[in-house]
Design a protein around this motif. Structure first.
Motif, short mmCIF file in Angstrom:
data_model
loop_
_atom_site.label_atom_id
_atom_site.label_comp_id
_atom_site.label_asym_id
_atom_site.label_seq_id
_atom_site.Cartn_x
_atom_site.Cartn_y
_atom_site.Cartn_z
N GLY A 299 0.79 -1.22 0.00
CA GLY A 299 0.00 0.00 0.00
C GLY A 299 0.82 1.27 0.00
N GLU A 300 2.14 1.15 -0.22
CA GLU A 300 3.01 2.32 -0.14
C GLU A 300 3.03 3.14 -1.42
OE1 GLU A 300 6.80 0.84 0.96
OE2 GLU A 300 6.23 0.43 3.04
N PHE A 301 2.64 2.55 -2.55
CA PHE A 301 2.63 3.30 -3.80
C PHE A 301 1.70 2.63 -4.80
CE2 PHE A 301 5.87 0.09 -4.38
CZ PHE A 301 5.77 -0.29 -5.72
N ALA A 302 1.31 3.39 -5.80
CA ALA A 302 0.52 2.89 -6.93
C ALA A 302 1.31 3.12 -8.20
CB ALA A 302 -0.83 3.59 -7.00
N VAL A 303 0.99 2.35 -9.24
CA VAL A 303 1.64 2.47 -10.54
C VAL A 303 0.58 2.66 -11.62
CG1 VAL A 303 2.95 1.23 -12.31
CG2 VAL A 303 3.71 1.16 -9.94
N LEU A 304 0.78 3.65 -12.47
CA LEU A 304 -0.06 3.91 -13.63
C LEU A 304 0.79 3.80 -14.88
CD1 LEU A 304 -1.52 6.94 -11.88
CD2 LEU A 304 -3.11 5.35 -12.94
N THR A 305 0.32 3.06 -15.88
CA THR A 305 1.06 2.93 -17.14
C THR A 305 0.50 3.89 -18.17
OG1 THR A 305 -0.38 1.07 -17.75
CG2 THR A 305 1.76 0.54 -16.78
N GLY A 310 6.14 5.72 -29.28
CA GLY A 310 7.54 6.12 -29.32
C GLY A 310 8.29 5.83 -28.05
N GLY A 311 7.68 5.11 -27.12
CA GLY A 311 8.28 4.86 -25.82
C GLY A 311 7.28 5.20 -24.73
N SER A 312 7.11 4.29 -23.78
CA SER A 312 6.07 4.46 -22.78
C SER A 312 6.62 5.01 -21.48
CB SER A 312 5.38 3.11 -22.53
OG SER A 312 4.86 2.57 -23.73
N ARG A 313 5.73 5.27 -20.54
CA ARG A 313 6.10 5.75 -19.21
C ARG A 313 5.24 5.02 -18.19
NH1 ARG A 313 4.44 11.75 -20.03
NH2 ARG A 313 3.07 10.74 -21.55
N PHE A 314 5.74 4.97 -16.95
CA PHE A 314 4.87 4.60 -15.85
C PHE A 314 5.09 5.58 -14.72
CE2 PHE A 314 8.69 2.01 -15.14
CZ PHE A 314 8.94 2.15 -13.77
N LEU A 315 4.01 5.87 -14.02
CA LEU A 315 4.03 6.82 -12.91
C LEU A 315 3.98 6.05 -11.61
CD1 LEU A 315 1.41 9.44 -14.20
CD2 LEU A 315 3.87 9.30 -14.70
N VAL A 327 6.15 10.16 -9.36
CA VAL A 327 7.47 10.11 -9.99
C VAL A 327 7.31 9.42 -11.33
CG1 VAL A 327 9.85 9.32 -9.80
CG2 VAL A 327 8.59 9.99 -7.73
N GLU A 328 7.83 10.06 -12.37
CA GLU A 328 7.65 9.56 -13.73
C GLU A 328 8.89 8.80 -14.18
OE1 GLU A 328 6.37 12.61 -16.31
OE2 GLU A 328 6.81 11.51 -18.16
N HIS A 329 8.70 7.60 -14.75
CA HIS A 329 9.79 6.76 -15.24
C HIS A 329 9.53 6.43 -16.71
CE1 HIS A 329 11.19 5.99 -11.08
NE2 HIS A 329 9.91 5.92 -10.78
N GLU A 330 10.57 6.52 -17.50
CA GLU A 330 10.47 6.21 -18.93
C GLU A 330 10.75 4.74 -19.19
OE1 GLU A 330 9.62 8.28 -21.36
OE2 GLU A 330 9.56 10.15 -20.22
N VAL A 331 10.08 4.21 -20.23
CA VAL A 331 10.36 2.88 -20.76
C VAL A 331 10.69 3.08 -22.24
CG1 VAL A 331 9.57 0.49 -20.95
CG2 VAL A 331 8.65 1.97 -19.15
#
Length: 547
Positions: A299-305, A310-315, A327-331
């Motif tokens: 329960g410490e964080f959630a992830v949104l895709t 051209g390349g995805s991200r997940f938050l 926090v935004e991370h690139e894929v």
């Protein structure tokens, strides 16, 4: 009933987390690298217009055998019985229950190797509570419940069982209402009836068993167990501002430990956060349209895709919400629309069940990539960016944004087909504040993913092979522990059915329908006469079929 093949699989990884001898015959293809938060992919990749297409996320088949203690319990709807399988010696005891047993759920908190489950008898509108001692003796107690139920939910301590009609279940309700449910107090042996919002689809419990949250099409019902006997119509709280939103486009996740509900809507670039039971609702603006929402087991964080051609991200959204809201991370270079989080919160699989390029480009041959020597290798490094109330981050980078390394794809030029993203899966492993990524190529598109409870192994279920006619079905064993992960695809004679992981994650069972059977009308269930055979090392998977 369907005769089935019950294949028991040993865990893929060794105890030390290194590559093991199980993979002598494995062929694996992939790319290794890391991700930087703002290093969005660039180049000649095709582009799509509009929002990303909705994903199809497999939520699992609840009509599967379940494990409790050292036992596996499997319901047989046609014989009104449950097979109790002792995994220590593979002895099977067949126990009679009510009419038409279907759903089986374990009851936690049993001593030692003893087991206990609750079984839904849909034909007689009751539930059977089974308790099996370490010596193998099983007792059965029957309780009447609300008619029309097709699913069960058991509280973490095993004290309460919710019996309800799941709108996502295989049966249509028929006459009656799906808003009526039963709550069984297991210790007292008493059932309570209540009315909730329309079309319930999931029940989530507070870790201390103080409350339950019923997710419905109309919002979330909050049920306090302290006043269980007085609750006839528990309070219903909306989770989005617009009550007219089509519930089919709504995804809701409950963070029970914090008492909040998270909600996203297909095609909308925001996340709604609702306090439970207060009902205060906050909307968090996002830099794109998410196609999946997952919450860590802690329960410490959630992830949104946020997929993109051209390349995805997940938050990564820290919970509870703070000043830096995500926090935004690139894929880089990958199209990923779904995330599957491991229980440890430090491992994640990113993948997609759709091919957006097929929606925008001229038709091409299905799955053109079957080169056994093809390797897709890309390396990159990335940093993450934190976005708060006053900033909006997009996936477009300027001249100051750099990507290191090279990317080799299956395209042969501007006129070649873009690789089907369903044939790729990305393993993300936490490294401090960032995530290291490794992307592997798989021959056949992925339709669902399951990660073992120990977070060390996963099973990928594939769609049918587009070329093969015999043994066209398959699943893959995925060892998540080596620096370069190992992937083994196992061909099967039938479509892989439900997958069961043992609670410790050391073994898994895959159910396969026996093709020699001519019956087609009954959902797959392990037959009491079917004998599972444990996988023996060094083979990672063996199977046996009983007809």
């Amino acid at each position: 009933m369907w005769p089935v093949c019950l294949s028991l699989l040993a865990a893929c990884g060794d105890d030390g987390g290194n590559a093991s001898g199980y993979y002598d015959s494995i062929t694996s293809y992939g790319s290794t690298g890391g991700t930087e938060g703002n290093s969005g992919g660039t180049g000649d990749s095709p582009t799509t217009t509009g929002d990303p297409p909705p994903e199809t996320e497999d939520e699992g088949d609840f009509r599967v055998p379940r494990a409790s203690g050292k036992y596996v319990y499997s319901a047989s709807q046609t014989t009104d019985s449950v097979a109790v399988i002792d995994t220590a010696n593979l002895v099977i005891d067949v126990v009679e229950v009510g009419q038409g047993p279907t759903v089986v759920e374990p009851i936690p908190g049993q001593p030692g190797d003893a087991g206990s489950v609750v079984v839904l008898d849909q034909g007689s509108n009751d539930v059977a509570v089974l308790r099996t001692s370490e010596a193998g003796a099983t007792s059965v107690v029957i309780h009447k419940v609300t008619p029309g139920a097709n699913n069960l939910a058991v509280s973490p301590g095993g004290n309460y069982v919710f019996v309800y009609h799941d709108v996502d279940g295989p049966e249509q309700l028929g006459a009656g209402s799906d808003q009526e449910l039963s709550v069984l107090d297991v210790a007292a042996g008493k059932s309570y009836e209540m009315t909730v919002g329309a079309h319930p689809r999931e029940v989530v419990f507070a870790p201390d068993e103080s409350a339950a949250y019923v997710i419905t099409a109309a919002g979330v019902n909050v049920i306090a167990f302290a006043s269980l006997g007085a609750v006839g119509k528990p309070p219903l709280l909306p989770v989005v501002k617009d009550p007219g939103i089509d519930p089919a486009t709504l995804e809701v996740q409950i963070v029970a430990g914090l008492g909040i509900a998270l909600a996203r809507v297909d095609g909308e670039p925001w996340l709604a956060v609702t306090q439970l039971p207060g009902g205060e609702l906050t909307v968090l603006d996002l830099p794109g349209v998410p196609t999946d929402l997952d919450v860590a087991a802690s329960g410490e964080f959630a992830v949104l895709t946020l997929p993109s051609s051209g390349g995805s991200r997940f938050l990564e959204v820290p919970l509870p919400l703070g000043p830096g809201e995500f926090v935004e991370h690139e894929v880089p270079g990958e199209y990923v629309g779904l995330a599957s989080l491991a229980a440890d919160g430090d491992t994640m699989l990113l993948y997609t069940t759709v091919n957006p390029f097929a929606l925008t480009e001229a038709p091409t041959a299905d799955l053109p990539l079957f080169d056994d020597h093809a390797v897709y290798l890309s390396t990159s490094s990335s940093s993450s960016s934190t976005t708060g109330d006053d900033s909006t981050t997009s996936g477009t980078t300027g001249d100051d944004s750099t990507t290191t390394g090279t990317t080799t794809s299956g395209t042969t030029g501007d006129d070649g087909p873009w690789p089907d993203p369903r044939q790729r899966i990305t393993l993300a492993r936490r490294d401090g504040d960032a995530w290291d990524l490794v992307t592997l190529f798989v021959e056949v598109p992925i339709i669902s993913v399951g990660i073992a409870p120990d977070s060390r192994n996963a099973i990928l279920v594939h769609d049918g092979h587009p070329v093969l006619t015999d043994d066209r079905w398959s699943y893959s064993l995925f060892d998540l522990t080596p620096a370069f992960p190992l992937l083994k695809r196992q061909n099967t004679e039938a479509h892989p059915g439900p997958i069961l992981f043992t609670p410790d994650g050391a073994r898994a069972a895959v159910l396969l329908r026996d093709r020699s059977s001519s019956r087609n009308s009954t959902p797959p269930a392990a037959s009491p006469s079917s004998t599972p055979r444990a996988a023996s090392r060094p083979s990672p998977a063996t199977s046996s079929t009983t007809r």
